[in-house]
Design a protein around this motif. Sequence first.
Motif, PDB file in Angstrom:
ATOM      1  N   VAL A 122       0.855  -1.182   0.000  1.00 54.26           N
ATOM      2  CA  VAL A 122       0.000   0.000   0.000  1.00 54.26           C
ATOM      3  C   VAL A 122       0.893   1.234   0.000  1.00 54.26           C
ATOM      4  CG1 VAL A 122      -0.194   0.011   2.528  1.00 54.26           C
ATOM      5  CG2 VAL A 122      -1.904   1.185   1.141  1.00 54.26           C
ATOM      6  N   ALA A 123       0.550   2.212  -0.805  1.00 58.36           N
ATOM      7  CA  ALA A 123       1.347   3.441  -0.918  1.00 58.36           C
ATOM      8  C   ALA A 123       0.423   4.648  -0.840  1.00 58.36           C
ATOM      9  CB  ALA A 123       2.128   3.454  -2.235  1.00 58.36           C
ATOM     10  N   TYR A 124       1.000   5.744  -0.357  1.00 57.48           N
ATOM     11  CA  TYR A 124       0.275   7.008  -0.292  1.00 57.48           C
ATOM     12  C   TYR A 124       1.124   8.097  -0.942  1.00 57.48           C
ATOM     13  CZ  TYR A 124      -2.847   4.769   3.036  1.00 57.48           C
ATOM     14  OH  TYR A 124      -3.745   3.919   3.624  1.00 57.48           O
ATOM     15  N   ALA A 125       0.477   8.976  -1.672  1.00 55.82           N
ATOM     16  CA  ALA A 125       1.141  10.117  -2.309  1.00 55.82           C
ATOM     17  C   ALA A 125       0.375  11.375  -1.940  1.00 55.82           C
ATOM     18  CB  ALA A 125       1.172   9.950  -3.822  1.00 55.82           C
ATOM     19  N   GLU A 126       1.107  12.388  -1.552  1.00 50.44           N
ATOM     20  CA  GLU A 126       0.464  13.648  -1.152  1.00 50.44           C
ATOM     21  C   GLU A 126       1.198  14.823  -1.787  1.00 50.44           C
ATOM     22  OE1 GLU A 126      -0.960  16.078   2.855  1.00 50.44           O
ATOM     23  OE2 GLU A 126      -0.648  13.907   2.885  1.00 50.44           O
ATOM     24  N   ILE A 127       0.424  15.739  -2.356  1.00 48.71           N
ATOM     25  CA  ILE A 127       0.985  16.931  -2.991  1.00 48.71           C
ATOM     26  C   ILE A 127       1.121  18.033  -1.947  1.00 48.71           C
ATOM     27  CG2 ILE A 127       0.690  18.623  -4.828  1.00 48.71           C
ATOM     28  CD1 ILE A 127      -1.050  16.598  -6.265  1.00 48.71           C
ATOM     29  N   VAL A 128       2.286  18.632  -1.885  1.00 48.68           N
ATOM     30  CA  VAL A 128       2.575  19.704  -0.935  1.00 48.68           C
ATOM     31  C   VAL A 128       2.726  21.010  -1.710  1.00 48.68           C
ATOM     32  CG1 VAL A 128       4.151  20.530   0.846  1.00 48.68           C
ATOM     33  CG2 VAL A 128       3.749  18.068   0.577  1.00 48.68           C
ATOM     34  N   GLY A 129       2.033  22.032  -1.250  1.00 53.15           N
ATOM     35  CA  GLY A 129       2.164  23.345  -1.870  1.00 53.15           C
ATOM     36  C   GLY A 129       0.969  23.783  -2.690  1.00 53.15           C
ATOM     37  N   LEU A 130      -0.137  23.039  -2.641  1.00 53.77           N
ATOM     38  CA  LEU A 130      -1.317  23.451  -3.407  1.00 53.77           C
ATOM     39  C   LEU A 130      -1.876  24.783  -2.907  1.00 53.77           C
ATOM     40  CD1 LEU A 130      -3.379  20.190  -4.052  1.00 53.77           C
ATOM     41  CD2 LEU A 130      -2.047  21.526  -5.681  1.00 53.77           C
ATOM     42  N   ASP A 131      -1.775  25.016  -1.592  1.00 52.51           N
ATOM     43  CA  ASP A 131      -2.260  26.292  -1.059  1.00 52.51           C
ATOM     44  C   ASP A 131      -1.444  27.464  -1.602  1.00 52.51           C
ATOM     45  OD1 ASP A 131      -4.177  24.979   0.362  1.00 52.51           O
ATOM     46  OD2 ASP A 131      -3.038  24.912   2.238  1.00 52.51           O
ATOM     47  N   ARG A 132      -0.130  27.284  -1.663  1.00 52.11           N
ATOM     48  CA  ARG A 132       0.706  28.350  -2.221  1.00 52.11           C
ATOM     49  C   ARG A 132       0.404  28.569  -3.699  1.00 52.11           C
ATOM     50  NH1 ARG A 132       4.729  25.887   1.340  1.00 52.11           N
ATOM     51  NH2 ARG A 132       5.305  24.451  -0.343  1.00 52.11           N
ATOM     52  N   LEU A 133       0.188  27.455  -4.416  1.00 46.98           N
ATOM     53  CA  LEU A 133      -0.135  27.569  -5.841  1.00 46.98           C
ATOM     54  C   LEU A 133      -1.464  28.278  -6.045  1.00 46.98           C
ATOM     55  CD1 LEU A 133       0.668  26.783  -8.756  1.00 46.98           C
ATOM     56  CD2 LEU A 133      -0.616  24.662  -8.422  1.00 46.98           C
ATOM     57  N   ALA A 134      -2.453  27.924  -5.234  1.00 49.06           N
ATOM     58  CA  ALA A 134      -3.765  28.563  -5.354  1.00 49.06           C
ATOM     59  C   ALA A 134      -3.701  30.032  -4.973  1.00 49.06           C
ATOM     60  CB  ALA A 134      -4.776  27.834  -4.475  1.00 49.06           C
ATOM     61  N   GLY A 135      -2.882  30.366  -3.961  1.00 42.04           N
ATOM     62  CA  GLY A 135      -2.750  31.759  -3.575  1.00 42.04           C
ATOM     63  C   GLY A 135      -2.119  32.621  -4.652  1.00 42.04           C
ATOM     64  N   GLN A 136      -1.276  32.016  -5.476  1.00 45.09           N
ATOM     65  CA  GLN A 136      -0.598  32.771  -6.522  1.00 45.09           C
ATOM     66  C   GLN A 136      -1.391  32.818  -7.818  1.00 45.09           C
ATOM     67  OE1 GLN A 136       3.305  31.278  -7.437  1.00 45.09           O
ATOM     68  NE2 GLN A 136       3.838  33.003  -8.754  1.00 45.09           N
ATOM     69  N   TRP A 137      -2.011  31.691  -8.192  1.00 45.08           N
ATOM     70  CA  TRP A 137      -2.663  31.597  -9.500  1.00 45.08           C
ATOM     71  C   TRP A 137      -4.149  31.269  -9.429  1.00 45.08           C
ATOM     72  CZ3 TRP A 137       0.341  33.618 -12.959  1.00 45.08           C
ATOM     73  CH2 TRP A 137       1.722  33.507 -12.846  1.00 45.08           C
ATOM     74  N   GLY A 138      -4.671  30.964  -8.247  1.00 45.46           N
ATOM     75  CA  GLY A 138      -6.082  30.622  -8.142  1.00 45.46           C
ATOM     76  C   GLY A 138      -6.299  29.133  -7.969  1.00 45.46           C
ATOM     77  N   TRP A 139      -7.458  28.794  -7.417  1.00 51.91           N
ATOM     78  CA  TRP A 139      -7.747  27.393  -7.127  1.00 51.91           C
ATOM     79  C   TRP A 139      -7.987  26.579  -8.388  1.00 51.91           C
ATOM     80  CZ3 TRP A 139      -6.533  24.959  -2.956  1.00 51.91           C
ATOM     81  CH2 TRP A 139      -6.448  25.634  -1.738  1.00 51.91           C
ATOM     82  N   ASP A 140      -8.359  27.208  -9.474  1.00 54.30           N
ATOM     83  CA  ASP A 140      -8.550  26.458 -10.717  1.00 54.30           C
ATOM     84  C   ASP A 140      -7.234  25.848 -11.182  1.00 54.30           C
ATOM     85  OD1 ASP A 140     -11.204  27.051 -10.749  1.00 54.30           O
ATOM     86  OD2 ASP A 140     -11.016  28.761 -12.101  1.00 54.30           O
ATOM     87  N   VAL A 141      -6.154  26.593 -11.053  1.00 51.74           N
ATOM     88  CA  VAL A 141      -4.840  26.063 -11.433  1.00 51.74           C
ATOM     89  C   VAL A 141      -4.437  24.934 -10.494  1.00 51.74           C
ATOM     90  CG1 VAL A 141      -2.393  26.647 -11.715  1.00 51.74           C
ATOM     91  CG2 VAL A 141      -4.161  28.263 -12.438  1.00 51.74           C
ATOM     92  N   ALA A 142      -4.723  25.091  -9.203  1.00 47.04           N
ATOM     93  CA  ALA A 142      -4.401  24.035  -8.240  1.00 47.04           C
ATOM     94  C   ALA A 142      -5.188  22.756  -8.536  1.00 47.04           C
ATOM     95  CB  ALA A 142      -4.685  24.525  -6.823  1.00 47.04           C
TER      96      ALA A 142
END
Length: 230
Positions: free
Chosen positions: A111-131
Amino acid sequence: MASEIEDALETSSPATSTPAHASDPGTGQVADRTGAAGTAVTAADDRLRLVPRRTRMVPISTFEVPGTIRPIPQPDGWTDVLTGADGPRFWDRIVLSEQARASRYHRPVTVAYAEIVGLDRLAGQWGWDVAERALAACARRLGREIRSSDHIARLEQARFGILLTETSEIAAINFVERARASCERELKAVGTDVVIGFGWASPPAKGDLSDAVDLALTRLAAELAVDPLA
């Protein structure tokens, strides 16, 4: 005789018999219906107007963009609409099913887990649609790296679960490295402040898949604790 002709012209002339307000078709009709003049005509005319008499024009530059925009929705149900991956309910069902199969037939599973880090920073810069597009792109990348017998599900806002059947913990390293490189290429295209972390494990000796889940989450937390962007 001349005076009689002048009197006749004055009484029959259209110019003198037409009211002064008839030059305005809108007010003329209102006056005919109401039979009133002056203020009554003006009030009725105002009620019929589609555009106010005085309109204050506001420059476009004065409009403000809302400070808060909707966050990425949490996955729910059997299928995740945002990424097209399976949802949390399917993940719970398939993990229980695979745990029973692996315990009965003593077959390898990881079993494996993958998590993306930095979506909040990306959304703050370009918007949640880009995230959201970055999240969906990673889901597609992960889906391309697994086999038809494996499973991937979105479990939280930025976390995926991957079940690798007939795969030992050592063999799962190949999948993790391929998936990490593929997702990092996708994330670098949208922002340099976004990375992805992994944690994976197989059932330990005298353990089952639930133990592997706990160990994989512990390893994921340890990797995420070391901020690669620091």
